[in-house]
Write a protein that holds these residues in place. Structure first.
Motif, PDB file in Angstrom:
ATOM      1  N   ALA A 169       0.822  -1.215   0.000  1.00 18.69           N
ATOM      2  CA  ALA A 169       0.000   0.000   0.000  1.00 18.69           C
ATOM      3  C   ALA A 169       0.853   1.262   0.000  1.00 18.69           C
ATOM      4  CB  ALA A 169      -0.925  -0.001   1.216  1.00 18.69           C
ATOM      5  N   GLY A 170       2.177   1.098  -0.070  1.00 18.09           N
ATOM      6  CA  GLY A 170       3.063   2.257  -0.128  1.00 18.09           C
ATOM      7  C   GLY A 170       3.571   2.739   1.214  1.00 18.09           C
ATOM      8  N   LEU A 171       3.326   1.969   2.285  1.00 21.34           N
ATOM      9  CA  LEU A 171       3.847   2.359   3.594  1.00 21.34           C
ATOM     10  C   LEU A 171       5.329   2.049   3.675  1.00 21.34           C
ATOM     11  CD1 LEU A 171       1.032   1.071   5.994  1.00 21.34           C
ATOM     12  CD2 LEU A 171       1.281   3.341   4.979  1.00 21.34           C
ATOM     13  N   GLY A 227      10.266  -0.746   0.027  1.00 21.73           N
ATOM     14  CA  GLY A 227       9.499  -0.149   1.120  1.00 21.73           C
ATOM     15  C   GLY A 227       9.679  -0.853   2.446  1.00 21.73           C
ATOM     16  N   ILE A 228      10.351  -2.010   2.453  1.00 22.97           N
ATOM     17  CA  ILE A 228      10.605  -2.730   3.695  1.00 22.97           C
ATOM     18  C   ILE A 228      12.101  -2.693   3.982  1.00 22.97           C
ATOM     19  CG2 ILE A 228      10.543  -4.941   4.916  1.00 22.97           C
ATOM     20  CD1 ILE A 228       8.004  -5.645   3.456  1.00 22.97           C
ATOM     21  N   ASP A 229      12.457  -2.197   5.166  1.00 27.44           N
ATOM     22  CA  ASP A 229      13.839  -2.204   5.644  1.00 27.44           C
ATOM     23  C   ASP A 229      13.930  -3.163   6.815  1.00 27.44           C
ATOM     24  OD1 ASP A 229      14.631  -0.233   3.808  1.00 27.44           O
ATOM     25  OD2 ASP A 229      14.047   1.373   5.179  1.00 27.44           O
ATOM     26  N   LEU A 230      15.060  -3.849   6.910  1.00 28.80           N
ATOM     27  CA  LEU A 230      15.281  -4.784   8.002  1.00 28.80           C
ATOM     28  C   LEU A 230      16.394  -4.285   8.900  1.00 28.80           C
ATOM     29  CD1 LEU A 230      14.658  -6.870   5.288  1.00 28.80           C
ATOM     30  CD2 LEU A 230      14.275  -8.240   7.312  1.00 28.80           C
ATOM     31  N   ALA A 231      16.083  -4.168  10.196  1.00 27.73           N
ATOM     32  CA  ALA A 231      17.119  -3.820  11.171  1.00 27.73           C
ATOM     33  C   ALA A 231      18.024  -5.031  11.326  1.00 27.73           C
ATOM     34  CB  ALA A 231      16.480  -3.446  12.501  1.00 27.73           C
ATOM     35  N   CYS A 249      11.572   6.497  14.406  1.00 27.92           N
ATOM     36  CA  CYS A 249      11.060   7.868  14.539  1.00 27.92           C
ATOM     37  C   CYS A 249      11.795   8.847  13.630  1.00 27.92           C
ATOM     38  CB  CYS A 249      11.152   8.317  15.993  1.00 27.92           C
ATOM     39  SG  CYS A 249      10.061   7.372  17.089  1.00 27.92           S
ATOM     40  N   GLU A 250      13.120   8.740  13.566  1.00 31.04           N
ATOM     41  CA  GLU A 250      13.905   9.696  12.786  1.00 31.04           C
ATOM     42  C   GLU A 250      13.721   9.543  11.281  1.00 31.04           C
ATOM     43  OE1 GLU A 250      17.998   9.508  13.957  1.00 31.04           O
ATOM     44  OE2 GLU A 250      17.608  10.480  15.888  1.00 31.04           O
ATOM     45  N   LYS A 251      13.503   8.319  10.828  1.00 30.43           N
ATOM     46  CA  LYS A 251      13.422   8.083   9.382  1.00 30.43           C
ATOM     47  C   LYS A 251      11.989   8.010   8.875  1.00 30.43           C
ATOM     48  CE  LYS A 251      18.005   6.363   8.896  1.00 30.43           C
ATOM     49  NZ  LYS A 251      18.904   5.529   8.167  1.00 30.43           N
ATOM     50  N   GLY A 252      11.028   8.309   9.728  1.00 34.60           N
ATOM     51  CA  GLY A 252       9.646   8.431   9.281  1.00 34.60           C
ATOM     52  C   GLY A 252       8.970   7.153   8.831  1.00 34.60           C
ATOM     53  N   TYR A 253       9.207   6.068   9.537  1.00 34.76           N
ATOM     54  CA  TYR A 253       8.535   4.815   9.178  1.00 34.76           C
ATOM     55  C   TYR A 253       7.052   4.890   9.519  1.00 34.76           C
ATOM     56  CZ  TYR A 253      12.906   2.598   8.034  1.00 34.76           C
ATOM     57  OH  TYR A 253      14.093   2.275   7.423  1.00 34.76           O
ATOM     58  N   PRO A 271       5.507   8.744  16.602  1.00 34.56           N
ATOM     59  CA  PRO A 271       4.808   9.720  15.773  1.00 34.56           C
ATOM     60  C   PRO A 271       3.377   9.276  15.460  1.00 34.56           C
ATOM     61  CG  PRO A 271       6.989   9.276  14.894  1.00 34.56           C
ATOM     62  CD  PRO A 271       6.749   8.272  15.986  1.00 34.56           C
ATOM     63  N   ARG A 272       2.500  10.247  15.376  1.00 36.38           N
ATOM     64  CA  ARG A 272       1.107   9.972  15.035  1.00 36.38           C
ATOM     65  C   ARG A 272       1.064   9.265  13.686  1.00 36.38           C
ATOM     66  NH1 ARG A 272      -2.618  14.266  12.971  1.00 36.38           N
ATOM     67  NH2 ARG A 272      -4.513  13.100  12.608  1.00 36.38           N
ATOM     68  N   GLY A 273       0.301   8.234  13.591  1.00 36.77           N
ATOM     69  CA  GLY A 273       0.178   7.504  12.333  1.00 36.77           C
ATOM     70  C   GLY A 273       1.094   6.301  12.231  1.00 36.77           C
ATOM     71  N   MET A 274       2.025   6.124  13.178  1.00 34.94           N
ATOM     72  CA  MET A 274       2.931   4.969  13.107  1.00 34.94           C
ATOM     73  C   MET A 274       2.236   3.727  13.660  1.00 34.94           C
ATOM     74  SD  MET A 274       6.658   4.260  14.884  1.00 34.94           S
ATOM     75  CE  MET A 274       7.564   5.459  13.907  1.00 34.94           C
ATOM     76  N   GLU A 275       2.166   2.713  12.824  1.00 33.73           N
ATOM     77  CA  GLU A 275       1.595   1.412  13.190  1.00 33.73           C
ATOM     78  C   GLU A 275       2.713   0.581  13.821  1.00 33.73           C
ATOM     79  OE1 GLU A 275      -2.362  -0.278  12.254  1.00 33.73           O
ATOM     80  OE2 GLU A 275      -1.526   1.712  11.974  1.00 33.73           O
TER      81      GLU A 275
END
Length: 180
Positions: free
Chosen positions: A35-37, A61-65, A101-105, A135-139
């Motif tokens: 969905a572009g998240l 769109g998917i990053d792995l720590a 938080c810093e990278k806007g996930y 952040p607001r909107g973070m799932e």
């Protein structure tokens, strides 16, 4: 970043002794990326070789720590090894929370974190603070065992996955592509 940023970010908990908690979380991450998240996946108590990581690395769109290279079951660790693992996982969580938080996930998957909280290997207060200040909107998706009442009260979705039958009970070990 998704132009249709989520208005309200929800907290998902998948817990219990049944198979499929990680699978549920991974499925939600794939759906979110589709969905572009912007999705961040952090796997605790698993090394960097899990089968799902191989395919997730290929999805835009998917990053792995980065997780730990060598992982052992907590029940087989000495007290000194538990203390060292606790420090490493607490540091890993701090890095993941900061990065999220810093990278806007838009979506963050904390696989097996509930088990580490239950075992006092990651301070629950740190996870609760992250949930409260994200952040607001973070799932946020969390999996594992025995979520506390404080975690359950912050969750919007709670799924208790219960084992009724599993081949492991008859001696069949974890199989690549199915359990790992």
């Amino acid at each position: 970043m998704n132009p249709e940023k989520l208005e309200k970010g929800c907290v998902h908990i998948y817990h219990g002794n049944g198979k499929g908690k990680t699978t549920c979380g991974i499925g939600l991450c794939v759906r979110g990326a589709g969905a572009g998240l912007k999705v961040l996946v952090a796997q605790f108590l698993k090394d960097n070789s899990s089968s799902e990581r191989k395919v997730l690395e290929m999805i835009p769109g998917i990053d792995l720590a980065c997780g730990m290279e060598k992982v052992r079951f907590t029940f087989s660790m000495t007290p000194q090894e538990l203390a060292a693992a606790s420090r490493a996982y607490t540091d890993m969580f701090a890095r993941v929370a900061e990065m999220a938080c810093e990278k806007g996930y838009d979506m963050v998957f904390l696989d097996e974190i509930l088990h580490l909280i239950h075992k006092d290997m990651i301070p629950e207060e740190k996870v609760l603070a992250f949930l409260d200040r994200r952040p607001r909107g973070m799932e946020v998706i969390m999996t594992g065992y025995y979520p506390s009442q404080a975690l359950l009260s912050r969750a919007d979705y709670v799924s208790h996955i219960v084992k009724e039958k599993h081949p492991f009970d008859q001696g069949l070990l974890a199989r690549t592509g199915i359990e790992m």
